[in-house]
Design a protein around this motif. Structure first.
Motif, PDB file in Angstrom:
ATOM      1  N   CYS A  74     -54.793 -66.360  67.821  1.00 27.29           N
ATOM      2  CA  CYS A  74     -53.594 -65.530  67.697  1.00 27.29           C
ATOM      3  C   CYS A  74     -53.703 -64.682  66.430  1.00 27.29           C
ATOM      4  O   CYS A  74     -53.997 -65.199  65.356  1.00 27.29           O
ATOM      5  N   ASP A  75     -53.486 -63.403  66.577  1.00 30.02           N
ATOM      6  CA  ASP A  75     -53.649 -62.516  65.433  1.00 30.02           C
ATOM      7  C   ASP A  75     -52.638 -62.810  64.334  1.00 30.02           C
ATOM      8  O   ASP A  75     -52.894 -62.527  63.168  1.00 30.02           O
ATOM      9  N   ILE A  76     -51.519 -63.356  64.722  1.00 31.51           N
ATOM     10  CA  ILE A  76     -50.468 -63.522  63.731  1.00 31.51           C
ATOM     11  C   ILE A  76     -50.464 -64.922  63.127  1.00 31.51           C
ATOM     12  O   ILE A  76     -50.439 -65.084  61.923  1.00 31.51           O
ATOM     13  N   THR A  77     -50.538 -65.940  63.979  1.00 35.38           N
ATOM     14  CA  THR A  77     -50.413 -67.287  63.444  1.00 35.38           C
ATOM     15  C   THR A  77     -51.750 -67.989  63.258  1.00 35.38           C
ATOM     16  O   THR A  77     -51.844 -68.933  62.488  1.00 35.38           O
ATOM     17  N   GLY A  78     -52.774 -67.587  63.988  1.00 40.09           N
ATOM     18  CA  GLY A  78     -54.052 -68.281  63.893  1.00 40.09           C
ATOM     19  C   GLY A  78     -54.208 -69.395  64.897  1.00 40.09           C
ATOM     20  O   GLY A  78     -55.245 -70.043  64.957  1.00 40.09           O
ATOM     21  N   TYR A  79     -53.162 -69.640  65.709  1.00 43.95           N
ATOM     22  CA  TYR A  79     -53.296 -70.641  66.773  1.00 43.95           C
ATOM     23  C   TYR A  79     -54.268 -70.123  67.830  1.00 43.95           C
ATOM     24  O   TYR A  79     -54.602 -68.945  67.864  1.00 43.95           O
ATOM     25  N   LEU A  90     -52.569 -57.104  70.970  1.00 44.97           N
ATOM     26  CA  LEU A  90     -52.620 -58.229  70.052  1.00 44.97           C
ATOM     27  C   LEU A  90     -52.705 -59.523  70.847  1.00 44.97           C
ATOM     28  O   LEU A  90     -52.114 -59.644  71.917  1.00 44.97           O
ATOM     29  N   ARG A  91     -53.437 -60.485  70.303  1.00 50.05           N
ATOM     30  CA  ARG A  91     -53.494 -61.794  70.948  1.00 50.05           C
ATOM     31  C   ARG A  91     -52.364 -62.649  70.390  1.00 50.05           C
ATOM     32  O   ARG A  91     -52.082 -62.589  69.194  1.00 50.05           O
ATOM     33  N   TYR A  92     -51.740 -63.431  71.271  1.00 53.62           N
ATOM     34  CA  TYR A  92     -50.647 -64.266  70.787  1.00 53.62           C
ATOM     35  C   TYR A  92     -50.662 -65.623  71.451  1.00 53.62           C
ATOM     36  O   TYR A  92     -51.251 -65.803  72.520  1.00 53.62           O
ATOM     37  N   VAL A  97     -44.193 -66.299  69.312  1.00 50.06           N
ATOM     38  CA  VAL A  97     -45.012 -65.308  68.613  1.00 50.06           C
ATOM     39  C   VAL A  97     -44.880 -63.954  69.287  1.00 50.06           C
ATOM     40  O   VAL A  97     -44.900 -62.916  68.630  1.00 50.06           O
ATOM     41  N   PHE A  98     -44.713 -64.005  70.585  1.00 48.73           N
ATOM     42  CA  PHE A  98     -44.606 -62.744  71.317  1.00 48.73           C
ATOM     43  C   PHE A  98     -43.416 -61.933  70.833  1.00 48.73           C
ATOM     44  O   PHE A  98     -43.479 -60.718  70.715  1.00 48.73           O
ATOM     45  N   LYS A  99     -42.356 -62.632  70.501  1.00 56.40           N
ATOM     46  CA  LYS A  99     -41.176 -61.952  69.968  1.00 56.40           C
ATOM     47  C   LYS A  99     -41.536 -61.215  68.689  1.00 56.40           C
ATOM     48  O   LYS A  99     -41.155 -60.072  68.507  1.00 56.40           O
ATOM     49  N   THR A 100     -42.275 -61.918  67.813  1.00 59.78           N
ATOM     50  CA  THR A 100     -42.681 -61.256  66.566  1.00 59.78           C
ATOM     51  C   THR A 100     -43.609 -60.095  66.860  1.00 59.78           C
ATOM     52  O   THR A 100     -43.515 -59.065  66.207  1.00 59.78           O
ATOM     53  N   VAL A 101     -44.479 -60.284  67.822  1.00 58.02           N
ATOM     54  CA  VAL A 101     -45.413 -59.211  68.160  1.00 58.02           C
ATOM     55  C   VAL A 101     -44.644 -57.961  68.525  1.00 58.02           C
ATOM     56  O   VAL A 101     -44.934 -56.867  68.057  1.00 58.02           O
TER      57      VAL A 101
ATOM     58  N   ARG B 249     -54.084 -77.348  65.812  1.00 59.52           N
ATOM     59  CA  ARG B 249     -53.084 -78.013  66.641  1.00 59.52           C
ATOM     60  C   ARG B 249     -52.140 -78.850  65.780  1.00 59.52           C
ATOM     61  O   ARG B 249     -50.944 -78.927  66.025  1.00 59.52           O
ATOM     62  N   LYS B 250     -52.729 -79.468  64.748  1.00 57.05           N
ATOM     63  CA  LYS B 250     -51.895 -80.259  63.831  1.00 57.05           C
ATOM     64  C   LYS B 250     -50.799 -79.384  63.232  1.00 57.05           C
ATOM     65  O   LYS B 250     -49.655 -79.791  63.084  1.00 57.05           O
ATOM     66  N   PHE B 251     -51.181 -78.171  62.872  1.00 56.12           N
ATOM     67  CA  PHE B 251     -50.204 -77.271  62.252  1.00 56.12           C
ATOM     68  C   PHE B 251     -49.199 -76.772  63.266  1.00 56.12           C
ATOM     69  O   PHE B 251     -48.036 -76.572  62.954  1.00 56.12           O
ATOM     70  N   LYS B 252     -49.690 -76.589  64.471  1.00 58.81           N
ATOM     71  CA  LYS B 252     -48.813 -76.060  65.501  1.00 58.81           C
ATOM     72  C   LYS B 252     -47.710 -77.064  65.829  1.00 58.81           C
ATOM     73  O   LYS B 252     -46.553 -76.712  66.029  1.00 58.81           O
ATOM     74  N   GLU B 253     -48.123 -78.338  65.859  1.00 54.72           N
ATOM     75  CA  GLU B 253     -47.148 -79.367  66.193  1.00 54.72           C
ATOM     76  C   GLU B 253     -46.323 -79.776  64.985  1.00 54.72           C
ATOM     77  O   GLU B 253     -45.384 -80.577  65.110  1.00 54.72           O
TER      78      GLU B 253
END
Lengths: 123, 726
Positions: A74-79, A90-92, A97-101, B249-253
């Motif tokens: 994800c470009d914004i969060t890194g997930y 953008l990847r999300y 996150v899509f809302k932020t995008v 994943r740890k951060f996501k959760e």
């Protein structure tokens, strides 16, 4: 020059005894262009294709593209990002996150894209 | 902290005989210089140059390395940032390189007429021969160096660690540096550059990535994230995750572990002064003042009105008097009587009287005496238009005319009625729609608001896009100020495009030969078409614009935080924290969570920053594959059991484990994989070079100015130092 500066001695002296040619003679004022080539120009001038292929050179030691599956984050969060926004590219990661995008300005979108070298540059 | 500058001027330069070489590790990030045989470099500084203007004297000065920022106040740095002589680890700006060498030799204490010591200087793997020859030339011609040798920093580091038993004579050195990462295999203690590989990624990219991510995440504070600050944050907080997917994943959760791993950086924050609400007394006082002012205004208006009425009454009286007198005057004398008063006839006088009476009534606020339009109903219809239903043949011509008039009157009144009805219906419809929306809002206010906002944004974008297209495509480059010259690369607005099309069709439709334009009348229509601007489009209401207006008014009603975007400033305001809410300490807190391992991850997946090359772990495998060893499995085994990592980036925590697991994945099952970190990943290259140069046989690997000019470029390209014939 201020005393503080002289004491710190950070300014390079213009004349140095150990030099055969001083830099101000070598690079006279006001002629700053064309003194050097970019790396690209240097490489072009090298004629790598004339060199024997079994000999290592700057071009052929460069590593090839990766064989591993391309990681998409994800470009914004890194997930990990399973989705791509078709409008901004953008990847999300999820709806949140899509809302932020969608709330990003086009400038920010451009910056996010240019980080991974995917931004479209209009000329 | 591994990166510390040492720039004190040395005093013992003259105590070294000219046979002792000077050793330089010319890295893309740091420059290190010292004497062969010593274990520490004498002078270390960041490999950058600034050429600002000295404010007091106005001359351009040269400043090398990182200097105390407090001292930079004496310089005007607006036109010159710090610059590096390197591009991807290759020196290409030799003017800058010269300033750096000047500074280095000066700080080493050089004071003779030339640098009378052989020099060993590092370069990148397979340095292009142009760069190498320029460097040699610079050292020979400018500094009068007697002999020069070039070596690869990663190789020196490996040899130094081999000397100390950290790694074996067969092995691989992985060197993630500042701008590039290299892998070089060693066989029998000699680097095999044939098997080396390079990926153009390094610590610089990690820092840059961190800097960009943070300034995008906190646009309000983006000025805080300078390159130096990002570098500091990277050194302090970044680590490499054993497995990116699991870690993320740890951060996501939001697990506890992730919470513990998140770092916070609190920016200095001063709470804004709290505004004291005005006291009751003050409010009352202000209201009283306002009331007083209002009273005065009202009084003034009243006075004005009564004086006007008075005036009009006087006028009316005089007019009436005039009329009365007129009655007494003989018919024939009227014109002569009236000539004094300015009225032409009796009728005119009477009409003036009635006009004044009416305006007086209006000024007094009495209702107008007008025949009120009552609703016509079916009964009155027949009364009003008595001739309507009478057949034509029963009427006289006079009556026929009357009938036609009545028909016309009837249709118009009916038309008016219909229009009114339609309006009423529309209003009802609108009401119903509003009610529906209201219901939807009540059902799920949040979702509704969100939806409205999204819709608003979408429409706004569309409208703006259209506007942009319409006005001018090239408004950004400012070339269209003169209105004339439309160059090749510029985009045309819709109107300009249309004009161009018309002109070209006019030019080409008639075929070649003589110019007949203007011989026919239609030709001149062209100009009319051409001068027609895009403005006419605006006249008919755009559906998008109407929608936009509707949405924005609705949003203004229900959304307290909604700010109507003024025209032309959309997008600019993006970097601001919404002003609606007062800033709190929380807004000044920088959270660094995923970024801690997301940034160094690009060393293993350069893809993440758009570099389509192998990651660090794969480079080990690629390097073995490239090595011309004839599928010698034993050699491969030996190579992977002695992998040395050196270079600044190998200091990132977690690197060793990640490399081991990464290389294990690409090697056959069961092979021994052993990764070790160099004793000092940053300084070992210099130390190795120092040890190499201290050997008595060093000069056999160096070349003199004479060699340089005699042997030619081809020789220089193949030049390579040998470790084993020492």
């Amino acid at each position: 020059m201020e005393g503080e500066l002289l004491e710190a001695d950070i300014v390079l002296a213009s004349d140095l005894s150990f030099k055969k040619i001083q830099s101000h003679e070598k690079y006279p004022k006001g002629q700053s262009r064309g003194r050097w080539k970019h790396l690209k120009q240097i490489l072009q001038a090298e004629n790598f294709h004339d060199y024997p292929p079994e000999e290592p050179n700057y071009m052929n030691i460069e590593s090839p593209p990766s064989t591993q599956p391309c990681k998409r984050i994800c470009d914004i969060t890194g997930y990990e990002a399973p989705y791509v926004d078709p409008r901004t590219n953008l990847r999300y990661a999820n709806a949140e996150v899509f809302k932020t995008v969608r709330s990003l300005s086009s400038e920010q979108v451009h910056q996010y894209l240019s980080i991974r070298n995917a931004a479209v540059v209009l000329k | 902290m591994p990166f510390v500058s040492k720039i004190r001027r040395q005093t013992d330069y003259n105590s070294f005989p000219s046979s002792i070489p000077i050793v330089i590790d010319n890295g893309a990030s740091y420059f290190r210089i010292g004497w062969a045989g010593e274990t520490e470099p004498r002078v270390v500084f960041r490999n950058i140059v600034q050429r600002p203007r000295h404010k007091a004297t106005g001359e351009t000065v040269t400043i090398v390395g990182d200097q105390d920022p407090a001292l930079m106040k004496y310089f005007d740095c607006t036109r010159s940032g710090p610059r590096s002589a390197f591009d991807s680890n290759v020196v290409y700006q030799f003017e800058l390189m010269e300033y750096i060498l000047d500074f280095a030799f000066d700080r080493l204490g050089a004071n003779g007429s030339v640098i009378n010591h052989p020099i060993l200087i590092t370069e990148c793997v397979c340095n292009p021969v142009q760069s190498r020859s320029k460097m040699a030339e610079l050292l020979f011609e400018t500094y009068g160096v007697p002999a020069v040798a070039f070596g690869v920093d990663a190789a020196f580091s490996y040899k130094y660690n081999q000397l100390h038993g950290i790694c074996k004579k067969d092995g691989i050195v992985l060197c993630p540096g500042f701008t590039t990462a290299h892998a070089i295999p060693f066989v029998d203690g000699e680097p095999v550059y044939k098997g080396s590989c390079r990926t153009n990624i390094g610590g610089y990219h990690v820092t840059e990535y961190l800097k960009q991510l943070l300034s995008l995440k906190y646009p309000f504070h983006s000025s805080r994230f300078t390159w130096e600050k990002a570098e500091e944050l990277k050194l302090e907080h970044c680590y490499i995750a054993p497995d990116y997917a699991i870690e993320v994943r740890k951060f996501k959760e939001g697990t506890k572990e992730a919470e513990e791993k998140t770092r916070y950086w609190q920016l200095p924050w001063i709470p804004p002064p709290v505004e004291i609400p005005p006291s009751e007394e003050e409010i009352a006082r202000k209201a009283a003042i306002r009331e007083k002012q209002g009273q005065r205004l009202r009084e003034m208006a009243e006075a004005k009105r009564s004086s006007k009425i008075n005036e009009m009454e006087n006028e009316l009286q005089s007019l009436r008097f005039l009329v009365k007198q007129l009655d007494k005057v003989e018919e024939d004398d009227i014109p002569s009587f009236l000539s004094d008063t300015g009225y032409a006839s009796r009728q005119e006088l009477e009409s003036t009287v009635s006009k004044v009476t009416q305006s007086l009534r209006k000024a007094r606020g009495e209702p107008k005496e007008e025949p009120d339009e009552s609703e016509e109903n079916a009964e009155s219809l027949a009364e009003k238009y008595p001739l309507m239903n009478v057949p034509d043949n029963m009427l006289t011509p006079e009556q026929l005319k009357d009938k036609r008039r009545q028909v016309f009157l009837k249709t118009t009144t009916e038309g008016r009625l219909r229009a009114r009805q339609k309006r009423n219906e529309e209003e009802l419809e609108k009401e119903r729609r509003n009610q529906l929306e209201e219901e939807r809002r009540r059902e799920n206010p949040e979702f509704y608001l969100e939806e409205m906002r999204a819709q608003y944004k979408e429409v706004l974008e569309r409208v703006e896009q259209k506007k942009r297209l319409k006005t001018n495509g090239s408004s950004t480059n400012g070339n269209n100020k003169s209105g004339g010259g439309v160059g090749r690369g510029e985009r045309l607005s819709a109107a300009q495009r249309e004009r161009m099309r018309l002109l070209t069709t006019a030019a080409f439709d008639r075929g070649k030969g003589e110019d007949t334009f203007g011989s026919r009348d239609e030709d001149w229509q062209l100009y009319k078409l051409m001068s027609k601007d895009h403005d006419e489009d605006d006249e008919r209401p755009d559906s998008d614009e109407a929608m936009l207006a509707r949405l924005s008014s609705r949003l203004q009603e229900i959304d307290p935080t909604f700010v109507l975007k003024a025209e032309g400033e959309s997008g600019q305001a993006s970097g601001e924290v919404p002003r609606a809410r007062p800033l709190t300490e929380e807004d000044y807190k920088i959270v660094i969570g995923i970024e801690r391992f997301r940034c160094p991850e690009i060393l293993f997946h350069p893809n993440l920053v758009g570099i389509d090359q192998l990651g660090l772990d794969e480079m080990g495998g690629a390097s073995i594959r490239r090595l011309p060893h004839g599928d010698d499995k034993e050699l491969e085994e030996r190579l992977t059991s002695s992998i040395l990592m050196t270079g600044g980036c190998s200091l990132v925590p977690g690197m060793k484990e990640r490399l081991e697991s990464g290389i294990r994945m690409i090697r056959p099952c069961g092979s021994t994989i052993h990764v070790v970190r160099a004793m000092d990943p940053v300084l070992d290259a210099w130390r190795g070079a120092s040890a190499f140069a201290a050997d008595l046989n060093f000069l056999r690997n160096a070349f003199t100015k004479m060699d340089y000019y005699e042997k030619g470029e081809d020789w220089l390209r193949k030049y390579q130092i040998r470790f084993n014939n020492l």
